[in-house]
Write a protein that holds these residues in place. Structure first.
Motif, PDB file in Angstrom:
ATOM      1  N   ASP A 129       0.668  -1.104   0.030  1.00 34.47           N
ATOM      2  CA  ASP A 129      -0.272   0.117   0.043  1.00 34.47           C
ATOM      3  C   ASP A 129       0.823   1.351  -0.058  1.00 34.47           C
ATOM      4  N   ALA A 130       2.296   1.097   0.079  1.00 35.76           N
ATOM      5  CA  ALA A 130       3.122   2.178   0.004  1.00 35.76           C
ATOM      6  C   ALA A 130       2.987   3.124  -1.124  1.00 35.76           C
ATOM      7  N   ASN A 131       3.119   4.362  -0.782  1.00 37.15           N
ATOM      8  CA  ASN A 131       3.151   5.407  -2.039  1.00 37.15           C
ATOM      9  C   ASN A 131       4.464   5.316  -2.567  1.00 37.15           C
ATOM     10  N   PRO A 132       4.335   5.048  -3.960  1.00 43.31           N
ATOM     11  CA  PRO A 132       6.006   4.802  -4.467  1.00 43.31           C
ATOM     12  C   PRO A 132       6.767   6.010  -4.228  1.00 43.31           C
ATOM     13  N   LEU A 133       6.515   7.180  -4.281  1.00 35.43           N
ATOM     14  CA  LEU A 133       7.327   8.503  -4.120  1.00 35.43           C
ATOM     15  C   LEU A 133       7.770   8.646  -2.787  1.00 35.43           C
ATOM     16  N   SER A 134       7.028   8.341  -1.548  1.00 37.14           N
ATOM     17  CA  SER A 134       7.287   8.797  -0.404  1.00 37.14           C
ATOM     18  C   SER A 134       7.468   7.386   0.323  1.00 37.14           C
ATOM     19  N   ARG A 135       7.446   6.511  -0.231  1.00 43.44           N
ATOM     20  CA  ARG A 135       7.149   5.196   0.561  1.00 43.44           C
ATOM     21  C   ARG A 135       6.403   5.095   1.628  1.00 43.44           C
ATOM     22  N   LEU A 136       5.793   5.741   1.902  1.00 44.67           N
ATOM     23  CA  LEU A 136       4.797   6.085   3.144  1.00 44.67           C
ATOM     24  C   LEU A 136       3.311   5.052   2.774  1.00 44.67           C
ATOM     25  N   PRO A 137       2.724   4.649   3.763  1.00 43.77           N
ATOM     26  CA  PRO A 137       1.603   3.837   3.519  1.00 43.77           C
ATOM     27  C   PRO A 137       0.568   4.616   2.888  1.00 43.77           C
ATOM     28  N   GLY A 138      -0.334   4.015   2.252  1.00 44.17           N
ATOM     29  CA  GLY A 138      -1.241   4.935   1.535  1.00 44.17           C
ATOM     30  C   GLY A 138      -2.802   4.711   2.201  1.00 44.17           C
ATOM     31  N   ALA A 186       8.145  14.125   3.436  1.00 40.68           N
ATOM     32  CA  ALA A 186       7.542  12.892   4.129  1.00 40.68           C
ATOM     33  C   ALA A 186       8.629  12.393   5.311  1.00 40.68           C
ATOM     34  N   ARG A 187       9.794  12.788   4.894  1.00 47.87           N
ATOM     35  CA  ARG A 187      10.940  12.554   5.950  1.00 47.87           C
ATOM     36  C   ARG A 187      10.675  13.234   7.066  1.00 47.87           C
ATOM     37  N   ILE A 188      10.495  14.464   6.910  1.00 41.20           N
ATOM     38  CA  ILE A 188      10.296  15.440   8.125  1.00 41.20           C
ATOM     39  C   ILE A 188       9.097  14.988   8.997  1.00 41.20           C
ATOM     40  N   MET A 189       8.026  14.776   8.420  1.00 42.28           N
ATOM     41  CA  MET A 189       7.008  14.206   9.150  1.00 42.28           C
ATOM     42  C   MET A 189       7.273  12.774   9.916  1.00 42.28           C
ATOM     43  N   THR A 190       7.910  11.768   9.119  1.00 40.54           N
ATOM     44  CA  THR A 190       8.114  10.611   9.721  1.00 40.54           C
ATOM     45  C   THR A 190       8.905  10.844  11.008  1.00 40.54           C
TER      46      THR A 190
ATOM     47  N   GLY B  82      16.738  11.599  10.569  1.00 34.74           N
ATOM     48  CA  GLY B  82      16.190  11.034  11.704  1.00 34.74           C
ATOM     49  C   GLY B  82      17.164  10.420  12.771  1.00 34.74           C
ATOM     50  N   TYR B  83      16.964  10.634  13.921  1.00 31.86           N
ATOM     51  CA  TYR B  83      17.797  10.198  14.935  1.00 31.86           C
ATOM     52  C   TYR B  83      18.523   8.690  14.762  1.00 31.86           C
ATOM     53  N   ASP B  84      17.662   7.932  14.753  1.00 35.08           N
ATOM     54  CA  ASP B  84      17.889   6.467  14.786  1.00 35.08           C
ATOM     55  C   ASP B  84      19.056   6.231  13.681  1.00 35.08           C
ATOM     56  N   VAL B  85      18.617   6.401  12.409  1.00 33.50           N
ATOM     57  CA  VAL B  85      19.462   6.586  11.359  1.00 33.50           C
ATOM     58  C   VAL B  85      20.900   6.959  11.589  1.00 33.50           C
ATOM     59  N   VAL B  86      21.108   8.383  12.106  1.00 33.29           N
ATOM     60  CA  VAL B  86      22.325   8.997  12.460  1.00 33.29           C
ATOM     61  C   VAL B  86      23.093   8.151  13.476  1.00 33.29           C
ATOM     62  N   LYS B  87      22.219   7.668  14.531  1.00 31.50           N
ATOM     63  CA  LYS B  87      22.966   6.918  15.550  1.00 31.50           C
ATOM     64  C   LYS B  87      23.479   5.675  14.879  1.00 31.50           C
ATOM     65  N   GLY B  88      22.794   4.967  14.081  1.00 29.23           N
ATOM     66  CA  GLY B  88      23.420   3.793  13.505  1.00 29.23           C
ATOM     67  C   GLY B  88      24.600   4.079  12.663  1.00 29.23           C
ATOM     68  N   LEU B  89      24.484   5.237  11.988  1.00 27.90           N
ATOM     69  CA  LEU B  89      25.700   5.426  10.975  1.00 27.90           C
ATOM     70  C   LEU B  89      26.687   6.013  11.870  1.00 27.90           C
ATOM     71  N   ILE B  90      26.656   6.433  12.914  1.00 21.45           N
ATOM     72  CA  ILE B  90      27.993   6.775  14.095  1.00 21.45           C
ATOM     73  C   ILE B  90      28.376   5.585  14.545  1.00 21.45           C
ATOM     74  N   LEU B  91      27.331   4.851  15.132  1.00 20.04           N
ATOM     75  CA  LEU B  91      27.898   3.933  15.923  1.00 20.04           C
ATOM     76  C   LEU B  91      28.561   2.917  14.877  1.00 20.04           C
ATOM     77  N   SER B  92      28.292   2.842  13.634  1.00 16.67           N
ATOM     78  CA  SER B  92      28.937   2.030  12.642  1.00 16.67           C
ATOM     79  C   SER B  92      30.484   2.535  12.231  1.00 16.67           C
ATOM     80  N   ALA B  93      30.676   3.774  12.408  1.00 18.48           N
ATOM     81  CA  ALA B  93      31.724   4.248  12.008  1.00 18.48           C
ATOM     82  C   ALA B  93      33.114   3.637  12.516  1.00 18.48           C
ATOM     83  N   THR B  94      33.827   3.348  11.655  1.00 23.67           N
ATOM     84  CA  THR B  94      35.212   2.766  12.141  1.00 23.67           C
ATOM     85  C   THR B  94      36.029   3.831  12.709  1.00 23.67           C
ATOM     86  N   VAL B  95      36.767   3.492  14.000  1.00 22.97           N
ATOM     87  CA  VAL B  95      37.418   4.129  14.639  1.00 22.97           C
ATOM     88  C   VAL B  95      38.985   4.386  14.310  1.00 22.97           C
TER      89      VAL B  95
END
Lengths: 324, 274
Positions: A129-138, A186-190, B82-95
């Motif tokens: 059901d994901a929107n192909p552009l935002s990959r958010l659920p539709g 979409a990213r900002i809201m997510t 987003g926080y989670d992605v950045v966290k993952g990215l940083i924790l996976s960085a080689t030191v």
């Protein structure tokens, strides 16, 4: 809350084998039923679509049946699991003409079968059901999410988000950069919704430049403010310097007259479930549309909460809040 | 030539693991555990590490997110990733196991240029300060990658520069056939980093030739040289370059401004080395 049983349609021209399949598949979560011929299968699907189709018959006629089904935009999302006897598949088998979503080889391993069935059903609701552009659920997922919150009497806020001046932006920079704006929004809201520790947090994409957030009523102010702030901050970088400095977009209309359009902004209209007696999604959506009209009158990025309040018969809205 | 240009470009294309400095990672790990730490505070810490910043900008500008070449500041990247992605990215960085002196000097210089960019923008009310400061932080990323990938060869380049008293970019051109600003441009192209970062990185030696946004290149040029002037050059023999007319013209600055800038930057840099 208890999930309704998922319906599994077993397509098999051999009644005895179909019967065995039904026995194998029936569990607490799954209701299985066998269909032996194509016409009845079609009828059943159009009458009440199953959540999964398991096909053992994969002859040419059934393949055509399957292709027809999957060509329809609505039924494309219906997952199909193909069962194959040994020798039917080889290393060179291709699936271009056979639009199944997963396969299992006979003889069946019962545990694997049940896992695959569960996975196929979840996968379809997760991705298809994901929107192909935002990959958010539709819309389908939005509808289900709202309805289950209503049914469970869980208080929630439904926020409609709409990008203002999106069309002039698209006209000026082309649809590709418009698509970038959609993905960015979409990213900002997510991330705003995910950043909260609330248990209700959902972002969906209605279509075009319309989005939805379903959040906890007490978080509306914080999340809306954050979304608007981040949108205004980042949207500016999607303009060429000239337009960004000027603060507006200029375009020429069909009559050759020059028009000025403001830069992109965001409007959010929020409706709080506990204030209203709504019983289905359509009512929320209608109320939100009214609020959206009002909030769109304002310049720049804004949010507005529907303050209207329905008197409830017998049912004290404050109690509804306390119950959860 | 000590390096084959095509070969080196191919090597860059495969560049995956950008190492980060242990001190930054330690601080980040502490911050992650503290729920009261905000995104912008984390952004400040990340903004001190070139490699982490580059990693984050590379990810958010990748085709996967769907707006390549748009995002040039860590703040924006944090909001979008987003926080989670950045966290993952940083924790996976080689030191880095250890930080050599070369590294430490280069890191201090880059951070100094980034701070100087911030100061200049603030004093002259130039918009896009964070973006320009990021370009300042990353302006020598070509050198970083050269040291990282070809340490022995780059040491020869540095020795050659010292021996013949040449600016490092001229020594690079003589011995490698390209210089670190070109390497920076290759990376920017390859990773879809915005032009607004790539241009000042490429023209930080010659802002007079810069494409738009020329102001970015002018500020990074001035910041680079002011940082060298206060003794925080990338190399031992770093030289302050003659200032092209465009710098004073575009910024409309005089000697008194520069003198005050030196004083303010020295004060800022004291907090870094601490």
């Amino acid at each position: 809350m208890s999930q309704p049983q998922k319906r599994i349609m077993i397509l098999d021209p051999d009644p005895a084998r179909a019967e065995r399949m039904v026995e194998l598949m029936e569990t607490e979560d799954h209701f299985a039923y066998a269909v032996e011929d194509m016409n009845r299968a079609m009828q059943q699907i159009y009458n009440e679509a199953p959540d999964l189709i398991v096909m053992t018959a994969l002859g040419d006629r059934w393949k055509t049946f399957l292709r027809t089904l999957k060509n329809d935009s609505v039924y494309r999302y219906l997952p199909v699991l193909g069962l194959f006897a040994e020798g039917m598949l080889g290393p060179t088998t291709t699936f271009e003409g056979l639009p199944i979503d997963d396969l299992l080889l006979l003889p069946l391993n019962l545990d694997e079968l049940r896992l695959r069935v569960r996975l196929a059903i979840v996968k379809s609701s997760r991705y298809l059901d994901a929107n192909p552009l935002s990959r958010l659920p539709g819309n389908y997922t939005i509808l289900q999410t709202v309805q289950s919150l209503i049914d469970n009497k869980t208080p929630f806020a439904l926020c409609y988000i709409d990008i203002d001046s999106f069309k002039p932006f698209n006209d000026r920079y082309g649809f590709s950069r418009g698509d970038e704006i959609i993905r960015m929004t979409a990213r900002i809201m997510t991330n705003a919704v995910r950043g909260s520790t609330d248990s209700i947090s959902f972002v969906g994409h209605i279509g075009g430049d319309d989005f939805i957030m379903i959040i906890e009523p007490q978080s509306v102010d914080a999340i809306c403010k954050q979304v608007l702030f981040n949108f205004d901050m980042i949207a500016a970088t999607f303009y060429d310097d000239e337009d960004r400095m000027r603060g507006y977009i200029e375009s020429v209309d069909r009559k050759g007259a020059k028009n000025r359009f403001p830069l992109l902004s965001l409007s959010i209209a929020a409706v709080i479930s506990v204030n209203r007696n709504f019983t289905h999604y359509g009512e929320f959506s209608a109320a939100a549309s009214e609020v959206k009209k009002a909030v769109k009158q304002l310049d720049g990025s804004n949010y507005m909460v529907d303050r209207r309040y329905d008197k409830k018969e017998g049912d004290d809205p404050q109690l509804a809040l306390v119950e959860t | 030539m000590l390096l084959d240009k095509d070969q080196f470009q191919k090597k860059l294309a495969k560049l995956q693991n950008l190492p980060a400095f242990p001190s930054i990672l330690d601080r980040f790990n502490d911050m992650v555990k503290d729920p009261s730490i905000s995104m912008s505070q984390i952004g400040d810490v990340i903004g001190q590490d070139q490699m982490l910043s580059l990693k984050i900008l590379k990810l958010i500008n990748s085709a996967f997110y769907g707006f390549p070449g748009r995002i040039s500041t860590i703040t924006h990247a944090l909001v979008l990733l987003g926080y989670d992605v950045v966290k993952g990215l940083i924790l996976s960085a080689t030191v880095f196991e250890e930080m050599s002196n070369d590294w430490r000097e280069l890191w201090k210089h880059s951070l100094g240029v980034s701070k100087a960019c911030g100061l200049i923008c603030e004093k002259l009310r130039i918009p896009d300060a964070e973006e320009i400061a990021m370009a300042g932080l990353l302006h020598d990323i070509g050198k970083v990658v050269l040291i990282l990938e070809e340490p022995a060869i780059y040491e020869k380049v540095q020795m050659g520069a010292a021996k013949h008293d040449l600016p490092i970019d001229l020594a690079e051109q003589k011995l490698l056939g390209f210089d670190h600003t070109e390497v920076a441009l290759w990376l920017c192209d390859r990773w879809h980093l915005p032009q607004r970062l790539g241009v000042p990185m490429a023209y930080h030696h010659h802002p007079e030739n810069s494409k738009s946004p020329q102001m970015h290149s002018v500020v990074v040029f001035l910041a680079d040289n002011i940082t060298k002037a206060v003794g925080a050059g990338a190399e031992v023999n770093s030289k302050v370059m003659p200032m092209p007319a465009i710098v004073t013209e575009m910024l409309n600055i005089n000697r008194a401004f520069l003198e005050q800038l030196v004083i303010d930057l020295e004060r800022e840099l004291q907090t870094i080395s601490a």
